[in-house]
Design an enzyme around this catalytic site. Structure first.
Site, PDB file in Angstrom:
ATOM      1  N   ASN A  62      -7.182  -2.819  14.347  1.00  0.00           N
ATOM      2  CA  ASN A  62      -8.600  -3.014  14.005  1.00  0.00           C
ATOM      3  C   ASN A  62      -8.791  -4.208  13.073  1.00  0.00           C
ATOM      4  O   ASN A  62      -9.862  -4.369  12.487  1.00  0.00           O
ATOM      5  CB  ASN A  62      -9.179  -1.743  13.353  1.00  0.00           C
ATOM      6  CG  ASN A  62      -8.547  -1.428  12.002  1.00  0.00           C
ATOM      7  OD1 ASN A  62      -7.570  -2.064  11.601  1.00  0.00           O
ATOM      8  ND2 ASN A  62      -9.083  -0.441  11.313  1.00  0.00           N
TER       9      ASN A  62
ATOM     10  N   GLU B 215      -9.532  -1.949   5.285  1.00  0.00           N
ATOM     11  CA  GLU B 215     -10.145  -1.648   6.569  1.00  0.00           C
ATOM     12  C   GLU B 215     -11.387  -2.531   6.780  1.00  0.00           C
ATOM     13  O   GLU B 215     -11.889  -3.129   5.831  1.00  0.00           O
ATOM     14  CB  GLU B 215     -10.549  -0.169   6.599  1.00  0.00           C
ATOM     15  CG  GLU B 215      -9.367   0.801   6.451  1.00  0.00           C
ATOM     16  CD  GLU B 215      -8.544   0.961   7.731  1.00  0.00           C
ATOM     17  OE1 GLU B 215      -8.378  -0.015   8.498  1.00  0.00           O
ATOM     18  OE2 GLU B 215      -8.048   2.085   7.959  1.00  0.00           O
TER      19      GLU B 215
ATOM     20  N   ASP C 155       0.818  -1.209   0.000  1.00  0.00           N
ATOM     21  CA  ASP C 155       0.000   0.000   0.000  1.00  0.00           C
ATOM     22  C   ASP C 155       0.852   1.259   0.000  1.00  0.00           C
ATOM     23  O   ASP C 155       2.060   1.207   0.212  1.00  0.00           O
ATOM     24  CB  ASP C 155      -0.967   0.000   1.202  1.00  0.00           C
ATOM     25  CG  ASP C 155      -0.299  -0.448   2.502  1.00  0.00           C
ATOM     26  OD1 ASP C 155       0.945  -0.405   2.575  1.00  0.00           O
ATOM     27  OD2 ASP C 155      -1.008  -0.841   3.440  1.00  0.00           O
TER      28      ASP C 155
ATOM     29  N   HIS D 180      -7.159  -4.745  10.255  1.00  0.00           N
ATOM     30  CA  HIS D 180      -6.944  -4.523   8.819  1.00  0.00           C
ATOM     31  C   HIS D 180      -5.714  -5.275   8.329  1.00  0.00           C
ATOM     32  O   HIS D 180      -4.795  -5.573   9.091  1.00  0.00           O
ATOM     33  CB  HIS D 180      -6.911  -3.034   8.455  1.00  0.00           C
ATOM     34  CG  HIS D 180      -5.686  -2.274   8.855  1.00  0.00           C
ATOM     35  ND1 HIS D 180      -5.685  -0.906   9.009  1.00  0.00           N
ATOM     36  CD2 HIS D 180      -4.425  -2.658   9.114  1.00  0.00           C
ATOM     37  CE1 HIS D 180      -4.471  -0.499   9.345  1.00  0.00           C
ATOM     38  NE2 HIS D 180      -3.689  -1.540   9.418  1.00  0.00           N
TER      39      HIS D 180
HETATM   40  P1  PGA Z   1       2.371  -1.692  12.637  1.00  0.00           P
HETATM   41  O1  PGA Z   1       1.202  -1.654  11.574  1.00  0.00           O
HETATM   42  O2  PGA Z   1       3.348  -2.723  12.154  1.00  0.00           O
HETATM   43  O3  PGA Z   1       2.965  -0.306  12.602  1.00  0.00           O
HETATM   44  O4  PGA Z   1       1.768  -2.052  13.947  1.00  0.00           O
HETATM   45  C1  PGA Z   1       0.690  -2.862  11.098  1.00  0.00           C
HETATM   46  C2  PGA Z   1      -0.485  -2.588  10.193  1.00  0.00           C
HETATM   47  O5  PGA Z   1      -1.202  -1.599  10.402  1.00  0.00           O
HETATM   48  O6  PGA Z   1      -0.718  -3.401   9.286  1.00  0.00           O
END
Ligand code: PGA
Length: 253
Positions: free
Chosen positions: A135, A142, A66, A137
């Site tokens: 959350n 999302e 992304d 995702h």
């Molecule tokens: P993080 O993010 O590794 O910074 O916890 C993971 C994600 O949001 O996929």
């Protein structure tokens, strides 16, 4: 799903590096890369192993999950910049073989379709590295994302915006949209490797691994993949109701 629970973040990073290196031994490997805090330790290990063992990363092609909409590749918070700083430059990945979703395209829809085609032309992704959002995702898919979704523009939830605000300067508003591979795109990778560390991920990990497969927890799509390998530290595994070992789940006693 093959779930491994390791003591801590460093152990997760070390195990992940072993798995990625094994996947990179094939000819013309295609690696799906993720950003975020979680894979930083993995990239550090890969770079160190590369130096120690004289590994050549210039043969690999990469596809990132992304990118924010509206951040130019040189912006300190763009994922293109993140990848150069944390992996590509030090590992010696060939910039000509790096693919990032284009969040700056005038026609984002056409750019998303072109990204899907470029994955196909490369022969598909051999191993996709993944984190998980608090959350649930996966990439920037999302809650509510279709399980069959493809690369597209995705509005970010308030939870994701607040989780990621820490990376942006004071008074600097994080972009509210991103281009993300879809869940359907991710599911076509030949292998998935998801990493999670810390208690902040424990509830999302429980929902993803032990809950129903549902668009409300996009990471639950992993349950449908034939080769999903999940590496958790004890903290990220702390809310699981089952003991996961050798590919089976048994109730904890
Ligand atoms: P993080 O993010 O590794 O910074 O916890 C993971 C994600 O949001 O996929």
């Amino acid at each position: 799903m093959f779930v491994e629970i390791l003591s801590d973040y460093d152990a997760v990073s070390a195990r992940a590096a072993e798995i990625v290196l094994a996947a990179l031994r094939r000819e013309n490997p295609v690696l799906g890369c993720a950003t975020g805090s979680t894979p930083i330790g993995l990239y550090r290990r890969l770079i160190a192993l590369g130096n120690e063992e004289g590994l050549d990363f210039s043969r690999i092609a990469t596809f990132n999950l992304d990118e924010y909409v509206g951040l130019p590749p040189e912006h300190p918070q763009s994922y293109g910049r993140f990848m150069r700083e944390h992996f590509f430059d030090a590992a010696g990945v060939d910039p000509a073989r790096v693919h990032m979703p284009d969040g700056m395209a005038d026609d984002l829809e056409a750019a998303c379709a072109a990204y899907e085609r470029s994955i196909e032309v490369a022969g598909g992704i051999d191993l996709q590295i993944l984190g998980i959002g608090s959350n649930g995702h996966l990439a920037f898919n999302e809650p509510g994302s279709s399980l069959g979704s493809r690369t597209r523009v995705q509005a970010l939830t308030e939870k994701t915006l607040s989780d990621n605000a820490r990376f942006f300067g004071e008074g600097e508003a994080p972009p509210r949209k991103a281009v993300t591979m879809g869940l359907g795109t991710i599911m076509e990778a030949r292998k998935l490797l998801m990493l999670a560390s810390g208690t902040g991920k424990a509830a999302a990990v429980r929902d993803a691994l032990e809950g129903p497969v549902t668009a409300m927890c996009p990471a639950s799509a992993l349950q449908m993949h034939p080769h999903a390998h999940i590496l958790l530290d004890e903290a990220a595994a702390s809310a699981l109701a089952y003991r996961h070992r050798d590919g089976v789940a048994e109730p904890k006693r």
